[in-house]
Enzyme design. Structure first.
Site, PDB file in Angstrom:
ATOM      1  N   PHE A  25       2.569   1.181   5.313  1.00  0.00           N
ATOM      2  CA  PHE A  25       1.838   1.106   6.578  1.00  0.00           C
ATOM      3  C   PHE A  25       1.929   2.432   7.334  1.00  0.00           C
ATOM      4  CE2 PHE A  25       1.903  -0.300  11.135  1.00  0.00           C
ATOM      5  CZ  PHE A  25       0.644  -0.878  11.183  1.00  0.00           C
ATOM      6  N   SER A  93       7.569  -0.497   1.035  1.00  0.00           N
ATOM      7  CA  SER A  93       7.404  -1.012   2.396  1.00  0.00           C
ATOM      8  C   SER A  93       6.275  -2.052   2.458  1.00  0.00           C
ATOM      9  CB  SER A  93       7.166   0.158   3.347  1.00  0.00           C
ATOM     10  OG  SER A  93       7.310  -0.233   4.694  1.00  0.00           O
ATOM     11  N   MET A  94       5.249  -1.830   3.281  1.00  0.00           N
ATOM     12  CA  MET A  94       4.117  -2.755   3.278  1.00  0.00           C
ATOM     13  C   MET A  94       3.484  -2.831   1.891  1.00  0.00           C
ATOM     14  SD  MET A  94       0.475  -2.674   5.351  1.00  0.00           S
ATOM     15  CE  MET A  94      -0.218  -1.337   4.374  1.00  0.00           C
ATOM     16  N   ASP A 194      18.296   1.717   6.434  1.00  0.00           N
ATOM     17  CA  ASP A 194      16.845   1.802   6.548  1.00  0.00           C
ATOM     18  C   ASP A 194      16.504   1.572   8.011  1.00  0.00           C
ATOM     19  OD1 ASP A 194      14.072   1.182   6.625  1.00  0.00           O
ATOM     20  OD2 ASP A 194      14.113   0.441   4.567  1.00  0.00           O
ATOM     21  N   HIS A 224      14.474   4.808   4.484  1.00  0.00           N
ATOM     22  CA  HIS A 224      13.345   3.931   4.150  1.00  0.00           C
ATOM     23  C   HIS A 224      12.443   4.480   3.045  1.00  0.00           C
ATOM     24  CE1 HIS A 224      10.374   0.844   4.610  1.00  0.00           C
ATOM     25  NE2 HIS A 224       9.422   1.718   4.921  1.00  0.00           N
TER      26      HIS A 224
END
Length: 259
Positions: A25, A93-94, A194, A224
């Site tokens: 994202f 992530s996303m 993260d 992250h």
């Protein structure tokens, strides 16, 4: 708007084993480009698309939502399924949530999943205010470049469009509901430190999927965006070994150079 230098999509025609990589994202393919090139060099067919609204300016993202982002990776997956004998989906992530939805919807057509710090929920008090606040405030501070490695940076927006954040929250809820439909072998790698996605998201995913072949790896040296961090080579090596275990023909066909 022109795509930011380095944020371009990446594709490579290799052998009959394919990998779809999904970025995060407000990020771009740049965060996964070294991973994609590593896989391409080993003879795999690779697709790393640029999600709609990403890689240009945050204003372009403001008018997109999860349906646009998911439609793009779904389209790319279908292209790979037509082209390849086996297809894996990787996500950061996303992008991890996108990968999980693809796995839930496409079933056995997806051979396996590799997830790096996958997102499952928009956290904090502000998340509950998003439905209202997004109409009053356009953006909040960005989340890009959470990286421990000095000198390494992610190409991503310095602002988060709140309309898009609201859509992401909706998407995470949909994916969470569908997690029991995920049955594929899974390699999940996450960072204890993260600052974007808490470890609770990975724990939630692991507790709800129906997969029985699961390996969980802690990335102790990275934040992250671990694919650009100290653990990057470890992620690349382990993901390639994961593919090799489930698709023994990997590397037997195709070019060994990036493209």
């Amino acid at each position: 708007m022109p795509v930011l230098p380095g944020a371009e999509p990446y594709r490579h025609e290799g052998g009959d084993v394919g990998v779809l990589l999904c970025h995060g994202f407000t990020g771009s393919p740049q965060s996964l480009r070294p991973w994609a090139e590593y896989l391409a060099e080993r003879g795999l067919t690779v697709s790393l698309p640029l999600l709609p609204g990403h890689g240009t300016r945050w204003q372009d993202m403001q008018v997109t939502g999860w349906q646009d982002w998911y439609a793009e990776v779904d389209k790319e997956l279908r292209v790979l399924l037509d082209r390849c004998h086996r297809v894996f989906v990787f996500g950061l992530s996303m992008g991890g949530a996108l990968a999980l939805r693809l796995a839930a919807k496409h079933g056995d057509a997806v051979t396996g999943l590799v997830l790096v710090n996958p997102g499952n929920k928009v956290h904090g008090v502000a998340a509950h205010a998003l439905p209202v606040v997004r109409h009053l405030v356009r953006t909040t501070k960005g989340i890009a470049s959470d990286i421990a490695k000095e000198g390494s940076a992610e190409i991503g927006y310095d602002r988060v469009p709140l309309h898009s954040a609201h859509s992401l929250r909706t998407f995470f809820r949909l994916v969470d509901h569908d997690l029991p439909q995920v049955t594929q072998p899974m390699l999940l790698l996450h960072s204890p430190q993260d600052h974007v996605v808490p470890p609770a998201d990975s724990a939630r995913i692991l507790s709800r999927v129906s997969s029985t072949d699961i390996e969980e790896i802690l990335l102790e040296q990275s934040y992250h965006v671990a694919t650009l961090d100290h653990d990057a080579e470890r992620i690349f090596d382990m993901s390639h070994a994961f593919i090799g275990r489930l698709a023994p023909s990997v590397g037997m066909k195709g070019s060994t150079t990036g493209g």
